[in-house]
Design an enzyme around this catalytic site. Sequence first.
Site, mmCIF file in Angstrom:
data_model
loop_
_atom_site.group_PDB
_atom_site.id
_atom_site.type_symbol
_atom_site.label_atom_id
_atom_site.label_comp_id
_atom_site.label_asym_id
_atom_site.label_seq_id
_atom_site.Cartn_x
_atom_site.Cartn_y
_atom_site.Cartn_z
ATOM 1 N N LYS A 142 0.848 -1.194 0.000
ATOM 2 C CA LYS A 142 0.000 0.000 0.000
ATOM 3 C C LYS A 142 0.885 1.245 0.000
ATOM 4 O O LYS A 142 1.861 1.312 0.757
ATOM 5 C CB LYS A 142 -0.858 -0.003 1.269
ATOM 6 C CG LYS A 142 -2.088 0.859 1.192
ATOM 7 C CD LYS A 142 -3.183 0.200 0.377
ATOM 8 C CE LYS A 142 -4.563 0.654 0.757
ATOM 9 N NZ LYS A 142 -5.576 -0.048 -0.063
ATOM 10 N N THR A 156 -4.318 -5.215 1.287
ATOM 11 C CA THR A 156 -3.563 -3.971 1.478
ATOM 12 C C THR A 156 -4.373 -2.990 2.325
ATOM 13 O O THR A 156 -3.809 -2.139 3.009
ATOM 14 C CB THR A 156 -3.166 -3.317 0.136
ATOM 15 O OG1 THR A 156 -4.337 -2.892 -0.554
ATOM 16 C CG2 THR A 156 -2.375 -4.286 -0.729
#
Length: 335
Positions: A14, A73
Amino acid sequence: MLRLRNGRTLYYGKGDVLTYRTYAAPLEVPAIPESAFTGDANVIFAHNITFAVSGESLMTSFSEGDNAQVVATDSMKNFILRHAATYEGSTTEGFLAYIGEAFFAKYAHISAIEVRGDRIPFQSLSVRGDEGPRESGLVYRRSHNDHAHAAMELRRAAEGAGVVEQWSGLSDLQLIKVSGSSFHGFVRDEYTTLPESFDRPLFIFLNIQWRYEDPEDAWDGSRGRYAPAEQVRDLAQQAFHAYESPSIQYLITRIGLHMLDRFPQLAEVRFESNNRTWETIVDRDPVTGASVFTEPRPPFGFQGFAMTRADLTDPQFAFDADGLHRPSAKGVAQP
Ligand SMILES: O=c1[nH]c(=O)c2[nH]c(=O)[nH]c2[nH]1
């Protein structure tokens, strides 16, 4: 870049995890002569974090679409934000290492992590006090100037995390020196149109990175061995001020040598610079000193250089630690 043991590149993660932690532990650092910075109250300890993981067990998510081992994520983002609340230290590097170690502890199938944090700088402001201006401590101004960052690659180790590589840095430093820089003596041939310059308005963009001999000196501010980006910035501007530079190549090398000299805890420093020398429109008035410049046009030149401690004593650099404060071999001190 995260690779598996078999050499395959595999990672996911991320980016832009904006993490605004308030009231982190204050950082104190030893003073250096070139800087007024001696610490950060860390009232706002804010970062933009990029976090990526790798591991053999993630292979089937790429090969077969099997998500059984995939930590979303979105969950990584939550993990980072929640751990921002429990981090007890005072440095970006320490914060990133803390997140990484906690992630390894929580998810046994993750074997490598790459994480970067760019500090989002907020400047303290002064307000009226009983005895003149004082720091507000409550109101801050978001800064879009240069900022600190750190990046590291961690591997699962017998206990916690091992550091594969760790760099600290200062991004987007933009400095202009209005007089005292030159660029001449370069190759002149049928391709040369650039005139020699003996006093140019040198505007540079700089990214500086440094690597500690012991990465844990950066994790733990209380060791008193932290090299803060604010002091690096001030050291760089001091060198820009003190040296009459014949080129950006020479200037960044001097800055690097002074960094290695000033911070013995650093093993290596590296630079990327960009030449944004202002274009001259009206030449200097000999009486008033006034000139007019405008923004340069692309394309822009760049330089890169990396240095280790061994360079401090390498005769080819003829390094003189006092060069920051008096004329150097190439330069003259500025008023
Ligand atoms: O400091 C400089 N280095 C160069 O290599 C270069 N080349 C150029 O056109 N201007 C400059 N300036």
